[in-house]
Design an enzyme around this catalytic site. Structure first.
Site: not given
Ligand code: CP3
Length: 347
Positions: A27, A31
């Site tokens: 990640r 944010r």
């Molecule tokens: O920088 C990176 O790692 C690349 C981008 C990336 C994102 N999600 C962007 C993201 C990657 C590799 C993921 C993987 C992902 N997404 C996983 C597996 C890794 C982990 O965290 O366990 C999972 C389970 C998801 C599903 C997901 N996406 C959830 C549960 C959420 C909400 C929780 C949160 O952190 O907000 C997201 C949203 C998300 N994915 C954001 C980002 C940058 C935040 C959303 C935003 O910026 O508004």
């Protein structure tokens, strides 16, 4: 072992101990970075951002410019696969993903039988643009969610504390579960192979909810280990040299099985594993990745330094990619990330 690779990250995936270890963080685009929050506010929805190659490329590159990580990870999300299959997916500000739940055969039959790759064309275009923009020593990492982890969101329609709805479905309707997993295996092979064709140097399979299956070895093998192995085999059938990282977060008995199965070039370790105790039990030429506690990165100062030094000591002499044990969280001060990179590079 030495290899022809010039990117330190890829040398480690080839089994070579590289010192200091290459570093990126899960990640890393997100944010905690003011430049991400600024762009995110202009982009509209989170999915709009994922499907805009110009903005997604920029966001992918932000942490590379700021910290000079050894790998960039494609900016996208694991839930673009169910979205491309036709499931309604949205991200609610401050809450997380919301999907129209798929809980049985009838709903599964309404989704596309095969991944409509055209719907993910903007993501593949992002891979091409990032590849063209990266410094030559920086690797580009693509990814997908492992079938079980993606299924937990597809079935519950949201994140759940213990993935209970999906575990229940696996036990009460095994036929539905195996059809869903099969659809996700085939989709993931198509998707990862396309990312490699677009320029990804390696791909990571995120099994974020492996822990929910760890107490049931039969389910773990059927729904986590075997699907990940089949994805690796399917991708390698098309790209024999494909480099693959698996991250079975929360797996314990399962971790040893995944390591023994040897279908991945590297295995990700979560922060609850004690590196000094875990590494000697893994094959010495299997690359590892992880596992600094993301809380230490919020804390900073001497606690962070101690955590970094402890991890460096444990991985010395092994093929290891320095990383966190899970994603970086929004309250993390970017200065602590800079401190981390500096300390690892000075090892
Ligand atoms: O920088 C990176 O790692 C690349 C981008 C990336 C994102 N999600 C962007 C993201 C990657 C590799 C993921 C993987 C992902 N997404 C996983 C597996 C890794 C982990 O965290 O366990 C999972 C389970 C998801 C599903 C997901 N996406 C959830 C549960 C959420 C909400 C929780 C949160 O952190 O907000 C997201 C949203 C998300 N994915 C954001 C980002 C940058 C935040 C959303 C935003 O910026 O508004």
């Amino acid at each position: 072992m030495t290899s022809v690779e010039t990117k330190p990250f890829l040398r480690v995936l080839a089994g070579e101990p590289v010192w200091p270890p290459p570093i990126w963080i899960m990640r890393q685009a997100g944010r905690y970075l003011p430049e991400y929050r600024e762009l995110r506010a202009r982009a509209g929805s989170f999915l709009d951002l994922c499907y805009d190659p110009g903005l997604a490329t920029e966001v992918t590159l932000q942490p590379i410019r700021r910290f000079g990580f050894d790998a960039a990870i494609l900016f996208s999300d694991i839930l673009v696969v169910p979205h491309a299959l036709g499931q309604d997916v949205r991200f609610v500000e401050g809450e997380g993903p919301r999907l129209d739940p798929v809980t049985g055969r009838a709903e599964l039959d309404r989704l596309a039988p095969e991944l409509p790759l055209g719907r993910l064309a903007p993501v593949l275009e992002t891979v091409r643009r990032v590849k063209a923009a990266l410094p030559p020593a920086t690797a580009l990492l693509g990814f997908c969610g492992a079938p079980w982890t993606v299924a937990t969101y597809m079935i519950a329609g949201r994140g759940t504390p213990d993935q209970a709805p999906a575990v229940r479905a696996a036990r009460s309707d095994p036929e539905f579960m195996s059809l869903l997993i099969a659809r996700l295996i085939a989709s993931s092979i198509t998707y990862l192979a396309a990312q490699i064709e677009a320029g990804a140097d390696a791909v990571q399979i995120f099994e974020s909810h492996a822990g929910a299956l760890d107490s049931d070895p039969v389910l773990f093998r059927a729904l986590s280990l075997d699907p990940m192995r089949r994805i690796a085999e399917g991708v390698r059938a098309r790209h024999p040299a494909a480099r693959i990282i698996v991250f079975p977060r929360g797996a314990r008995a399962g971790l040893a099985e995944v390591a023994r199965a040897r279908f991945a070039n590297a295995i990700g370790l979560d922060q609850d594993l004690d590196l000094a105790a875990t590494l000697p039990r893994l094959p010495s030429n299997l690359a590892t990745q992880g596992n600094l506690d993301p809380m230490l990165l919020i804390e900073g100062g001497p606690a962070l330094d101690r955590g970094i030094d402890q991890a460096l000591k444990a991985v010395r002499g092994r093929p290891h990619v320095f990383n966190l044990g899970h994603g970086i969280t929004p309250p993390t001060p970017p200065d602590n990330v800079a401190r981390l990179v500096e300390r690892v590079r000075a090892a």
